[in-house]
Structure formats: C-alpha cells, structure tokens
Design a protein around this motif. Structure first.
Motif, PDB file in Angstrom:
ATOM      1  N   LEU A 114      61.102 -38.300 -21.075  1.00  0.00           N
ATOM      2  CA  LEU A 114      60.373 -38.328 -19.810  1.00  0.00           C
ATOM      3  C   LEU A 114      59.241 -37.314 -19.770  1.00  0.00           C
ATOM      4  CD1 LEU A 114      63.283 -38.776 -17.226  1.00  0.00           C
ATOM      5  CD2 LEU A 114      61.732 -40.506 -18.150  1.00  0.00           C
ATOM      6  N   SER A 117      56.256 -38.249 -21.874  1.00  0.00           N
ATOM      7  CA  SER A 117      55.670 -39.468 -21.322  1.00  0.00           C
ATOM      8  C   SER A 117      54.869 -39.169 -20.062  1.00  0.00           C
ATOM      9  CB  SER A 117      56.772 -40.487 -21.019  1.00  0.00           C
ATOM     10  OG  SER A 117      57.496 -40.822 -22.187  1.00  0.00           O
ATOM     11  N   PHE A 118      55.450 -38.367 -19.157  1.00  0.00           N
ATOM     12  CA  PHE A 118      54.732 -38.008 -17.934  1.00  0.00           C
ATOM     13  C   PHE A 118      53.500 -37.160 -18.239  1.00  0.00           C
ATOM     14  CE2 PHE A 118      58.879 -38.245 -15.253  1.00  0.00           C
ATOM     15  CZ  PHE A 118      58.768 -39.629 -15.243  1.00  0.00           C
ATOM     16  N   LYS A 122      49.612 -38.060 -16.939  1.00  0.00           N
ATOM     17  CA  LYS A 122      49.468 -37.305 -15.695  1.00  0.00           C
ATOM     18  C   LYS A 122      48.070 -37.417 -15.086  1.00  0.00           C
ATOM     19  CE  LYS A 122      48.292 -32.879 -17.886  1.00  0.00           C
ATOM     20  NZ  LYS A 122      48.690 -31.453 -18.025  1.00  0.00           N
ATOM     21  N   LEU A 128      51.494 -42.705 -13.061  1.00  0.00           N
ATOM     22  CA  LEU A 128      52.514 -41.655 -13.085  1.00  0.00           C
ATOM     23  C   LEU A 128      53.535 -41.888 -11.978  1.00  0.00           C
ATOM     24  CD1 LEU A 128      53.467 -38.953 -14.299  1.00  0.00           C
ATOM     25  CD2 LEU A 128      51.959 -37.796 -12.665  1.00  0.00           C
ATOM     26  N   ARG A 129      53.080 -42.251 -10.804  1.00  0.00           N
ATOM     27  CA  ARG A 129      53.982 -42.504  -9.685  1.00  0.00           C
ATOM     28  C   ARG A 129      54.929 -43.658  -9.985  1.00  0.00           C
ATOM     29  NH1 ARG A 129      54.295 -45.957  -5.601  1.00  0.00           N
ATOM     30  NH2 ARG A 129      52.355 -46.964  -6.220  1.00  0.00           N
ATOM     31  N   PHE A 132      57.474 -42.632 -12.649  1.00  0.00           N
ATOM     32  CA  PHE A 132      58.484 -41.742 -12.088  1.00  0.00           C
ATOM     33  C   PHE A 132      59.508 -42.519 -11.271  1.00  0.00           C
ATOM     34  CE2 PHE A 132      59.744 -39.439  -8.218  1.00  0.00           C
ATOM     35  CZ  PHE A 132      60.580 -38.490  -8.789  1.00  0.00           C
ATOM     36  N   SER A 135      61.759 -44.644 -13.579  1.00  0.00           N
ATOM     37  CA  SER A 135      62.683 -43.830 -14.373  1.00  0.00           C
ATOM     38  C   SER A 135      63.790 -43.253 -13.503  1.00  0.00           C
ATOM     39  CB  SER A 135      61.926 -42.712 -15.087  1.00  0.00           C
ATOM     40  OG  SER A 135      61.339 -41.812 -14.156  1.00  0.00           O
ATOM     41  N   PRO A 188      64.208 -36.948 -13.963  1.00  0.00           N
ATOM     42  CA  PRO A 188      62.799 -37.311 -13.789  1.00  0.00           C
ATOM     43  C   PRO A 188      62.014 -36.302 -12.970  1.00  0.00           C
ATOM     44  CG  PRO A 188      64.220 -39.202 -13.435  1.00  0.00           C
ATOM     45  CD  PRO A 188      65.115 -38.026 -13.529  1.00  0.00           C
ATOM     46  N   LEU A 192      58.782 -34.379 -14.302  1.00  0.00           N
ATOM     47  CA  LEU A 192      57.501 -34.562 -13.612  1.00  0.00           C
ATOM     48  C   LEU A 192      56.879 -33.221 -13.237  1.00  0.00           C
ATOM     49  CD1 LEU A 192      55.430 -36.462 -12.295  1.00  0.00           C
ATOM     50  CD2 LEU A 192      56.840 -36.395 -10.215  1.00  0.00           C
ATOM     51  N   ALA A 195      55.600 -31.502 -16.275  1.00  0.00           N
ATOM     52  CA  ALA A 195      54.435 -32.179 -16.851  1.00  0.00           C
ATOM     53  C   ALA A 195      53.154 -31.844 -16.107  1.00  0.00           C
ATOM     54  CB  ALA A 195      54.662 -33.698 -16.855  1.00  0.00           C
TER      55      ALA A 195
END
Length: 245
Positions: A114, A117-118, A122, A128-129, A132, A135, A188, A192, A195
């Motif tokens: 995660l 990936s984020f 970003k 991204l939303r 998220f 996930s 997640p 996030l 990230a």
C-alpha cells in the motif's frame, strides 16, 4: 525473504544446536534482502544533509506515534500481572499474540504494497482517493472474516496446539481476534499518511486513542478483573476501528 530466513535458521540450528541460529537466520535474510533490492533496482545512496529537516520532521512524529500505539495497546500489561496473577497474565499474552499472528499474517502481504502504491500516485488526488477507499474496504472485509473465523476455531486450535490447560487463552482469542480483524482498517490509513508525509496526523490520532482507551481499560480491569478487561478491549477496539478513522 522469510523462506531464506527459515532455511538458514534451520540449517544453522541443525549443525550448531544453538538458539543463535534464529538471530543468524534473521540477519542473513535482512542482508540478502538489501542486496537483492539494489540488484533489482540499482541505486547507489550518498551521504547528504539536503533533506534533513524533512526527514527529521517525518521520523519524529512517526516515532512518537509508534510509542503511543505501543502504550495504548499494551497498557494493561503493566497491571494485569499483579492484579490477575502471572498465570492469567501469561494466558492473556498467549491469546493476544496468537490472535494477532493469525489475523495479521493473513493480510500483511497486502498491506506491504500500500505505501509504495500510494506514494506513486499521490500526485493524482482522485486516483489516490479511489485506491484508498478500495483498499480499506477490501482489507476490512478480509480482516474481519479472518478474525471471526479465528474466533470460531479458537477452542479446537488451542487444544491442538497448546493442550487442554489454556482455557483463558481460548476466551482471549475468541474476544480479541474479531477486534484485531476489524482494526485492519489502520493499514491503508497508515500507508496513506506516510505516503503524503502526514505522519503528525498519525501521532494526533494515537494520542486521542491513548487518552480514550487507557481509562476504560484501567477501570474495566480494576473493578471486574479479566471479564472487565476483555469487555474494555472489545469496546475500545470497536470504537477505534469505527470512529477514529
């Protein structure tokens, strides 16, 4: 990496008959993992102070968040041994660790991807939303299912693995596993925040959770012993999973 650690540890233990095989296996796997990483994605780091402020700001909040998380999750360990007895305290730890290992092992490989990936997407807020949300929904569904399944098989599993002298551990697994499964939503969110460089937000959340959880667990343990502790863990864990995020 884990396969390498297992093979090296077993081989060294077979020839040396020493528990240092565990340390040697973990060290070898870490070193090999580092070399393989640089082999797959060649990069030669160099010493620099160019981003020391950014690194320090990020790492300080991350460290404080980890400290508060440990205090919040393990607060009762400081009291349970004296108030409930060492035997019950040991059974509680066995149950919590067993529930944690089973529920977390099922989703850990997914959680590891995660953060990178984020971090890669970003700069695209909409993507991204969506990533998220998907996930978090997927991990929550999987984690809760694993947690409930662990609770359902706790009695035969512990009888098989540990024997018939661990009834307290069975109760702990049955009450703890579903809560730990639901708390997979943290994965997640943590990824996030890391990230996008919002580690201070994780610290603020951990601080609120400690202030909320510690008094409830303390009073549950003090007035009602083990049942109060377990109910407090269920209540605070459920609120944490449903509200704090």
């Amino acid at each position: 990496n884990y396969t390498t650690q297992l093979l090296v540890s077993v081989a060294i233990a077979y020839y040396t008959k020493s528990y240092w095989a565990i340390v040697a296996g973990a060290t070898f796997a870490t070193v090999m993992g580092t070399f393989v990483t640089y082999w797959v994605a060649p990069y030669w780091p160099r010493f620099s102070f160019a981003s020391w402020r950014k690194l320090l700001g990020f790492s300080v909040w991350l460290t404080l968040n980890q400290f508060l998380t440990i205090v919040g999750n393990r607060f009762e360990n400081f009291l349970a041994g004296g108030w409930l007895g060492l035997a019950v305290f040991g059974a509680i730890n066995v149950g919590v660790n067993m529930a944690g290992v089973i529920t977390q092992s099922a989703i850990a490989p997914i959680q590891r991807v995660l953060f990178p990936s984020f971090a890669k997407i970003k700069e695209n807020p909409e993507r991204l939303r969506m990533a998220f949300q998907k996930s978090q929904a997927s991990l929550f569904s999987l984690g809760l299912a694993v947690g409930i399944g662990t609770a359902l098989i706790a009695e035969p599993f512990i009888y098989l693995a540990l024997g018939p002298n661990w009834p307290v551990a069975i109760i702990v697994v049955q009450t703890t596993a579903p809560v730990l499964g639901a708390q997979t939503v943290f994965g997640p969110i943590n990824a996030l925040c890391n990230a996008v460089g919002a580690s201070k937000m994780l610290f603020n959340r951990a601080l609120v959770l400690v202030i909320f959880r510690v008094p409830i667990v303390f009073f549950g343990l003090y007035f009602w012993g083990l049942p109060g502790l377990l109910v407090a863990r269920i209540f605070t864990g459920g609120v944490v999973a449903s509200v704090a995020n």
